[in-house]
Enzyme design. Structure first.
Site, mmCIF file in Angstrom:
data_model
loop_
_atom_site.group_PDB
_atom_site.id
_atom_site.type_symbol
_atom_site.label_atom_id
_atom_site.label_comp_id
_atom_site.label_asym_id
_atom_site.label_seq_id
_atom_site.Cartn_x
_atom_site.Cartn_y
_atom_site.Cartn_z
ATOM 1 N N GLY A 177 9.657 6.199 24.676
ATOM 2 C CA GLY A 177 10.110 6.898 23.695
ATOM 3 C C GLY A 177 10.579 5.792 22.716
ATOM 4 N N GLN B 283 14.777 1.978 15.658
ATOM 5 C CA GLN B 283 14.521 0.923 16.651
ATOM 6 C C GLN B 283 13.462 -0.115 16.048
ATOM 7 O OE1 GLN B 283 14.079 3.644 20.037
ATOM 8 N NE2 GLN B 283 14.951 1.805 21.092
ATOM 9 N N CYS C 100 16.030 1.447 27.860
ATOM 10 C CA CYS C 100 15.998 1.540 26.556
ATOM 11 C C CYS C 100 15.261 0.427 25.869
ATOM 12 C CB CYS C 100 17.315 1.928 25.491
ATOM 13 S SG CYS C 100 16.937 1.882 24.001
ATOM 14 N N LEU C 101 14.418 0.257 24.960
ATOM 15 C CA LEU C 101 13.688 -0.768 24.520
ATOM 16 C C LEU C 101 14.589 -1.576 23.645
ATOM 17 C CD1 LEU C 101 10.488 0.689 23.646
ATOM 18 C CD2 LEU C 101 10.643 -0.850 25.577
ATOM 19 N N HIS D 43 17.677 11.294 24.565
ATOM 20 C CA HIS D 43 18.045 9.892 24.415
ATOM 21 C C HIS D 43 17.639 9.304 23.238
ATOM 22 C CE1 HIS D 43 17.790 5.785 25.902
ATOM 23 N NE2 HIS D 43 17.024 5.604 24.859
ATOM 24 N N GLU D 44 16.578 9.705 22.745
ATOM 25 C CA GLU D 44 15.803 9.398 21.317
ATOM 26 C C GLU D 44 16.589 10.002 20.262
ATOM 27 O OE1 GLU D 44 14.060 7.051 21.170
ATOM 28 O OE2 GLU D 44 13.549 7.004 23.448
ATOM 29 N N HIS E 265 19.694 7.872 18.976
ATOM 30 C CA HIS E 265 19.342 6.876 18.382
ATOM 31 C C HIS E 265 19.518 7.191 17.038
ATOM 32 C CE1 HIS E 265 18.179 3.668 21.204
ATOM 33 N NE2 HIS E 265 17.198 4.606 21.599
HETATM 34 NI NI NI Z 1 16.488 4.045 23.478
#
Ligand code: NI
Length: 189
Positions: A46, A51, A114-115, A156-157, A160
């Site tokens: 995701g 991000q 998470c990236l 989660h996304e 953000h």
């Molecule tokens: Ni994330």
């Protein structure tokens, strides 16, 4: 298509609240394509636009990014119908201006990563299923009950978009430990 640099904590942009998307134009489609390429390259499932430094209410998800034989399909968010894909195919999903309409009483715990917080994993508790509404790349509105891994990933996304990363859900102590571990890993790299 291009691979975009992924912002990592403590980049202040990750704390920004993303703004709604109102132009469903070619620029948006290009960004979505770049986000998928960036996410697949990083082996993520995701990615929110913030991000990659674009704080708009857009996120992409593909729960099966790691199949080497998989070919990306046309990016479509899934509406009221269910696609039956071969398990080997990529399943790109696009969520624009997503909203959570209701959540289940039942909660679930998943070891999230998470990236933007590389190499760090921690258990986060979230509602197990949600009813969500969002728009696709053409601006069409979708509404669906979502459960399982997709529900976890979408929540989660969506965090953000509010300037929240998953370690913000941890206790202060656990969050500090995670940040210290990340700093150590960066020094070692
Ligand atoms: Ni994330």
């Amino acid at each position: 298509m291009a691979i975009l640099p992924i912002r990592e904590i403590p980049d202040p942009i990750l704390k920004q609240v993303s703004v709604p998307v109102d132009n469903f134009d070619d620029q948006l489609k290009t960004l979505v394509a770049d986000m998928f390429e960036t996410m697949y390259d990083a082996h993520g499932i995701g990615l929110a636009a913030v991000q990659v430094g674009v704080p708009i209410r857009l996120l992409v998800i593909d729960l099966q990014p790691d199949d080497p034989d998989a070919e990306p399909e046309v990016c479509t968010a899934h509406g009221g119908h269910h696609h039956t894909h071969q398990p080997t195919l990529k399943e790109p999903r696009v969520f624009i201006n997503p909203e959570i309409l209701s959540v289940s009483e039942e909660h679930t715990v998943y070891n999230e990563g998470c990236l933007s917080v590389p190499e760090i994993y921690a258990e986060v508790e979230r509602p197990a299923s949600i009813r969500a509404r969002w728009q696709d790349m053409d601006g069409k509105v979708h509404e669906e009950d979502i459960e399982g891994m997709l529900a976890i990933c979408l929540q989660h996304e969506m965090d953000h978009l509010e300037g929240v990363v998953f370690i913000d859900h941890l206790s202060r102590l656990k969050r500090q430990m995670a940040i210290k571990k990340l700093e150590k890993l960066r020094k070692a790299a």
